[in-house]
Scaffold this motif. Structure first.
Motif, PDB file in Angstrom:
ATOM      1  N   GLU A  24       5.440  10.386 -16.779  1.00 33.16           N
ATOM      2  CA  GLU A  24       5.782   9.000 -17.079  1.00 33.16           C
ATOM      3  C   GLU A  24       4.624   8.372 -17.828  1.00 33.16           C
ATOM      4  N   MET A  25       4.949   7.579 -18.856  1.00 36.16           N
ATOM      5  CA  MET A  25       3.911   6.923 -19.653  1.00 36.16           C
ATOM      6  C   MET A  25       4.509   5.740 -20.391  1.00 36.16           C
ATOM      7  N   HIS A  26       3.639   4.913 -20.913  1.00 35.30           N
ATOM      8  CA  HIS A  26       4.065   3.823 -21.784  1.00 35.30           C
ATOM      9  C   HIS A  26       3.781   4.262 -23.214  1.00 35.30           C
ATOM     10  N   ALA A  27       4.815   4.316 -24.029  1.00 40.93           N
ATOM     11  CA  ALA A  27       4.702   4.688 -25.435  1.00 40.93           C
ATOM     12  C   ALA A  27       5.873   4.058 -26.172  1.00 40.93           C
ATOM     13  N   ASP A  28       5.602   3.524 -27.366  1.00 42.26           N
ATOM     14  CA  ASP A  28       6.665   2.861 -28.115  1.00 42.26           C
ATOM     15  C   ASP A  28       7.264   3.730 -29.225  1.00 42.26           C
ATOM     16  N   SER A  29       6.724   4.945 -29.391  1.00 45.40           N
ATOM     17  CA  SER A  29       7.239   5.873 -30.400  1.00 45.40           C
ATOM     18  C   SER A  29       6.937   7.303 -29.971  1.00 45.40           C
ATOM     19  N   VAL A  30       7.601   8.236 -30.603  1.00 46.06           N
ATOM     20  CA  VAL A  30       7.322   9.644 -30.317  1.00 46.06           C
ATOM     21  C   VAL A  30       5.874   9.964 -30.686  1.00 46.06           C
ATOM     22  N   SER A  31       5.384   9.416 -31.779  1.00 46.35           N
ATOM     23  CA  SER A  31       3.996   9.639 -32.188  1.00 46.35           C
ATOM     24  C   SER A  31       3.020   9.168 -31.109  1.00 46.35           C
ATOM     25  N   ALA A  32       3.247   7.985 -30.558  1.00 39.43           N
ATOM     26  CA  ALA A  32       2.391   7.459 -29.491  1.00 39.43           C
ATOM     27  C   ALA A  32       2.493   8.330 -28.239  1.00 39.43           C
ATOM     28  N   MET A  33       3.674   8.859 -27.962  1.00 39.53           N
ATOM     29  CA  MET A  33       3.861   9.746 -26.823  1.00 39.53           C
ATOM     30  C   MET A  33       3.036  11.024 -26.985  1.00 39.53           C
ATOM     31  N   VAL A  34       3.062  11.596 -28.197  1.00 35.83           N
ATOM     32  CA  VAL A  34       2.288  12.817 -28.458  1.00 35.83           C
ATOM     33  C   VAL A  34       0.791  12.532 -28.293  1.00 35.83           C
ATOM     34  N   ARG A  35       0.321  11.396 -28.799  1.00 39.44           N
ATOM     35  CA  ARG A  35      -1.094  11.037 -28.638  1.00 39.44           C
ATOM     36  C   ARG A  35      -1.467  10.908 -27.168  1.00 39.44           C
ATOM     37  N   GLU A  36      -0.587  10.322 -26.362  1.00 40.65           N
ATOM     38  CA  GLU A  36      -0.870  10.174 -24.931  1.00 40.65           C
ATOM     39  C   GLU A  36      -0.860  11.524 -24.226  1.00 40.65           C
ATOM     40  N   ARG A  67      18.075  14.441 -31.936  1.00 40.74           N
ATOM     41  CA  ARG A  67      16.806  15.018 -32.382  1.00 40.74           C
ATOM     42  C   ARG A  67      15.923  13.909 -32.946  1.00 40.74           C
ATOM     43  N   ALA A  68      14.652  13.904 -32.582  1.00 49.44           N
ATOM     44  CA  ALA A  68      13.732  12.834 -32.948  1.00 49.44           C
ATOM     45  C   ALA A  68      12.650  13.328 -33.898  1.00 49.44           C
ATOM     46  N   SER A  69      12.032  12.368 -34.590  1.00 52.15           N
ATOM     47  CA  SER A  69      10.863  12.633 -35.430  1.00 52.15           C
ATOM     48  C   SER A  69       9.687  11.849 -34.841  1.00 52.15           C
ATOM     49  N   LEU A  70       8.521  11.999 -35.424  1.00 49.90           N
ATOM     50  CA  LEU A  70       7.355  11.261 -34.928  1.00 49.90           C
ATOM     51  C   LEU A  70       7.565   9.750 -35.023  1.00 49.90           C
ATOM     52  N   GLY A  71       8.362   9.293 -35.974  1.00 47.00           N
ATOM     53  CA  GLY A  71       8.597   7.873 -36.158  1.00 47.00           C
ATOM     54  C   GLY A  71       9.689   7.283 -35.278  1.00 47.00           C
ATOM     55  N   THR A  72      10.344   8.106 -34.477  1.00 48.18           N
ATOM     56  CA  THR A  72      11.420   7.611 -33.618  1.00 48.18           C
ATOM     57  C   THR A  72      10.869   6.648 -32.578  1.00 48.18           C
ATOM     58  N   ALA A  73      11.497   5.483 -32.486  1.00 49.35           N
ATOM     59  CA  ALA A  73      11.085   4.468 -31.506  1.00 49.35           C
ATOM     60  C   ALA A  73      11.550   4.869 -30.110  1.00 49.35           C
ATOM     61  N   LEU A  74      10.753   4.491 -29.116  1.00 53.82           N
ATOM     62  CA  LEU A  74      11.097   4.732 -27.721  1.00 53.82           C
ATOM     63  C   LEU A  74      11.263   3.397 -27.008  1.00 53.82           C
ATOM     64  N   ALA A  75      12.423   3.180 -26.433  1.00 51.53           N
ATOM     65  CA  ALA A  75      12.669   1.978 -25.645  1.00 51.53           C
ATOM     66  C   ALA A  75      12.173   2.227 -24.218  1.00 51.53           C
ATOM     67  N   PRO A  76      11.763   1.174 -23.524  1.00 46.37           N
ATOM     68  CA  PRO A  76      11.381   1.341 -22.124  1.00 46.37           C
ATOM     69  C   PRO A  76      12.491   2.044 -21.344  1.00 46.37           C
ATOM     70  N   GLY A  77      12.116   3.016 -20.537  1.00 43.74           N
ATOM     71  CA  GLY A  77      13.080   3.773 -19.752  1.00 43.74           C
ATOM     72  C   GLY A  77      13.696   4.962 -20.454  1.00 43.74           C
ATOM     73  N   SER A  78      13.327   5.186 -21.709  1.00 43.40           N
ATOM     74  CA  SER A  78      13.877   6.339 -22.452  1.00 43.40           C
ATOM     75  C   SER A  78      13.504   7.655 -21.783  1.00 43.40           C
ATOM     76  N   GLU A  79      14.398   8.644 -21.916  1.00 43.97           N
ATOM     77  CA  GLU A  79      14.107  10.012 -21.505  1.00 43.97           C
ATOM     78  C   GLU A  79      13.868  10.824 -22.765  1.00 43.97           C
ATOM     79  N   VAL A  80      12.735  11.507 -22.802  1.00 44.17           N
ATOM     80  CA  VAL A  80      12.352  12.307 -23.962  1.00 44.17           C
ATOM     81  C   VAL A  80      12.226  13.759 -23.505  1.00 44.17           C
TER      82      VAL A  80
END
Length: 89
Positions: A24-36, A67-80
């Motif tokens: 679980e993490m806070h991230a607003d995009s797939v790119s931010a998720m990868v960085r975290e 299917r997502a790219s690095l620029g795909t936005a993530l809404a709160p509660g999203s499952e990735v």
């Protein structure tokens, strides 16, 4: 704000001791998720992305069943889902 839930491939988790299948993490995009993920487990970002940067061809990331790219936005509660491709012959 609800965190996003990241579900990692067992093959990816096996490469990083201490990592878990569900993160679980806070991230607003797939790119931010990868960085975290890379901040928590150094080197994981390089396993997911190449130097362009883009998601490596043997990695698939899905958000909301798409299917997502690095620029795909993530809404709160999203499952990735971060999955490794299986190939063979």
């Amino acid at each position: 704000m609800a965190p996003v839930v990241v579900k990692l491939s067992p093959l990816l988790v096996d490469l990083f001791p201490g990592s878990t299948r569900h993160v679980e993490m806070h991230a607003d995009s797939v790119s931010a998720m990868v960085r975290e993920l890379d901040r928590r487990w150094p080197g994981m970002g390089d396993r997911i992305c190449d130097s362009r940067p883009a998601i490596r061809k043997h990695i698939n990331i899905f958000v909301g069943g798409e299917r997502a790219s690095l620029g795909t936005a993530l809404a709160p509660g999203s499952e990735v889902f971060v999955l490794t491709a299986i190939s063979g012959g």
